[in-house]
Scaffold this active site. Structure first.
Site, mmCIF file in Angstrom:
data_model
loop_
_atom_site.group_PDB
_atom_site.id
_atom_site.type_symbol
_atom_site.label_atom_id
_atom_site.label_comp_id
_atom_site.label_asym_id
_atom_site.label_seq_id
_atom_site.Cartn_x
_atom_site.Cartn_y
_atom_site.Cartn_z
ATOM 1 N N SER A 182 -11.351 -10.236 18.396
ATOM 2 C CA SER A 182 -10.972 -9.374 19.522
ATOM 3 C C SER A 182 -11.950 -8.242 19.804
ATOM 4 O O SER A 182 -11.917 -7.673 20.890
ATOM 5 C CB SER A 182 -9.580 -8.799 19.287
ATOM 6 N N HIS A 210 -6.356 -14.938 21.281
ATOM 7 C CA HIS A 210 -7.306 -14.505 22.316
ATOM 8 C C HIS A 210 -8.125 -15.671 22.889
ATOM 9 O O HIS A 210 -8.932 -15.463 23.791
ATOM 10 C CB HIS A 210 -8.295 -13.477 21.756
ATOM 11 N N LYS A 241 -0.220 -12.906 25.650
ATOM 12 C CA LYS A 241 -1.542 -12.624 26.218
ATOM 13 C C LYS A 241 -1.758 -13.517 27.455
ATOM 14 O O LYS A 241 -1.108 -13.299 28.468
ATOM 15 C CB LYS A 241 -2.616 -12.775 25.144
HETATM 16 C C1 LIG Z 1 -2.345 -10.233 19.602
HETATM 17 C C2 LIG Z 1 -2.548 -11.048 18.387
HETATM 18 C C3 LIG Z 1 -1.490 -11.370 17.529
HETATM 19 C C4 LIG Z 1 -0.100 -10.808 17.730
HETATM 20 O O1 LIG Z 1 0.546 -11.463 18.758
HETATM 21 P P1 LIG Z 1 2.037 -10.993 19.154
HETATM 22 O O2 LIG Z 1 2.633 -12.196 19.765
HETATM 23 O O3 LIG Z 1 1.873 -9.849 20.076
HETATM 24 O O4 LIG Z 1 2.698 -10.610 17.879
HETATM 25 C C5 LIG Z 1 -1.746 -12.188 16.455
HETATM 26 N N1 LIG Z 1 -2.980 -12.659 16.204
HETATM 27 C C6 LIG Z 1 -4.022 -12.344 16.991
HETATM 28 C C7 LIG Z 1 -5.370 -12.904 16.679
HETATM 29 C C8 LIG Z 1 -3.852 -11.531 18.096
HETATM 30 O O5 LIG Z 1 -4.889 -11.204 18.859
#
Ligand SMILES: *Cc1c(COP(=O)(O)O)cnc(C)c1O
Length: 395
Positions: A182, A210, A241
């Site tokens: 990220s 992501h 996301k």
């Molecule tokens: C955002 C993210 C998460 C968490 O996701 P949620 O559904 O908001 O708990 C887990 N792993 C990665 C790599 C992320 O970027």
């Protein structure tokens, strides 16, 4: 007792503030989208994970309303007691189709998917080999499991190979990685990871949070990009996301693995079912993505346009293979001043510095969305150039 603890907490909070690490929350007075209202002022949002621009999509909102009407508001139960509706199974199937896997299990969040995936599958006889930049939820999931831990530097295949050699005595080995990291926006080299997994007899797990909806010719994630279908055993991901941005997570992969998770995964067994409105809307997301690749095409076009113009203007951008563009500034204070001035120009971006990124690697992370149009991108680029000149980042 609390007065003693209160003193301690106040001291800790003061330390966080002194270090400049206290997180303030800005209040948004509109739906999440490209142009949002912050403190009564319209600004362009370049820091959401709203990659496909679906957070305020009319068709998705309509699907959420329909599910609300036909299946109600809440489940008031976990899945195995009385919390499974027909639509939960439909969504699990849609996700499995999307990733070309055998079965899917839903969670309240990807944080839970990662928290509940290791402990049911692995014991102290086994090994987990983890990328050093993996998400916090993977780190926590690994901590909840007794398997032996190995860590390799980000995407460093020589170090991964060394870990695999050291772990040969263990019963099972699993390599676990984020699909897209990220902070830099780089993609895990899945083809090489799968080759090493074959060579040293290991399973492969990737967190697509992501990367799904973003990387690969039609955005289906790392296995589409690296042609590793059938070679990745476990995918985890989020519905928070690219896939609408509401809430929810999933693990998808080999049938027996998913079966056992349904029996033993603690965040699945002991936490509430996803709400019908989110499930109904998410089904619509996957159907939309099946019908047309328009949103992903737009995203790719936007990312390429933004990156090319920013490089042309003389900015130092980390090579990206995703919708994350790291504009490197190398100075913590500069990154904060830069972001503040960008907001004055009507552009909402976030500056990141140590400990979120390595020391002297401060940056502004820009996240591009299919919800941005050309004018939005141009406005952002112009603001970057204007502020860059003011702060003497550009000559
Ligand atoms: C955002 C993210 C998460 C968490 O996701 P949620 O559904 O908001 O708990 C887990 N792993 C990665 C790599 C992320 O970027």
């Amino acid at each position: 007792m609390y007065s003693k603890m209160k003193d301690h907490l106040c001291k800790t909070l003061a330390e966080i503030k002194e270090a400049g690490l206290y997180k303030q929350e800005r209040l948004i007075e509109s739906p999440q989208k490209a142009n949002i209202i912050v403190k009564g002022k319209e600004v362009l949002n370049f820091c959401a994970n709203n990659y496909l621009g679906l957070s305020d999509n009319a068709r998705i909102i309509e699907a959420a309303k329909k599910a609300l009407d036909s299946r109600g508001y809440g489940m008031s139960s976990v899945r195995f007691i009385c919390g499974t509706q027909d639509i939960h199974k439909v969504l699990e199937k849609e996700i499995a189709d999307y990733f070309q896997t055998e079965d899917t299990i839903l969670y309240a969040a990807c944080f839970d998917a990662n928290g509940g995936v290791f402990e049911p599958l692995l014991t102290e006889e086994d090994a987990i080999i983890s990328d050093s930049l993996n998400h916090a939820s993977i780190i926590d999931g690994v901590r909840l499991c007794k398997a032996k831990r190995y860590r390799y530097a980000n995407a460093d295949m020589a170090e991964l190979e060394k870990c695999l050699q050291e772990a040969q005595q263990q019963r099972f080995r699993i390599i676990v990685t984020d699909g897209v990291f990220s902070m830099d926006g780089n993609v895990a080299p899945m083809d090489q990871i799968c080759d090493l997994a074959d060579k040293y007899d290991a399973l492969v797990m990737v967190d697509e949070s992501h990367s799904a909806g973003v990387v690969g010719p039609t955005g289906h994630g790392v296995s589409e990009l690296y042609k590793t279908y059938g070679r990745v055993d476990i995918y985890t991901g989020t519905l928070g996301k690219a896939f609408g941005g509401a809430l929810g997570g999933f693990t998808t992969g080999r049938k027996e693995i998913i079966d056992l998770l349904r029996q033993r995964s603690r965040p699945y067994l002991f936490s509430n079912s996803l709400a019908p409105s989110i499930v109904g809307a998410s089904i619509e997301v996957f159907r939309m993505l099946k019908e047309s690749n328009e949103l992903h095409d737009k995203l790719v076009e936007n990312v390429n346009y933004f990156r090319d113009k920013m490089l042309e203007a003389g900015f130092d951008i980390k090579p990206t293979q995703s919708a994350i563009c790291a504009v490197m500034l190398y100075d913590a204070k500069l990154s904060q001043d830069y972001a503040a001035k960008m907001l004055e120009e009507g552009i909402y971006v976030t500056g990141f510095y140590y400990p979120v990124v390595p020391k002297d690697q401060a940056r502004i992370r820009v996240q591009i969305s299919a919800g941005h149009n050309k004018a939005d991108l141009d406005k952002c680029i112009e603001a970057f150039i204007k502020v860059g000149k003011e702060l003497e980042v550009l000559k």
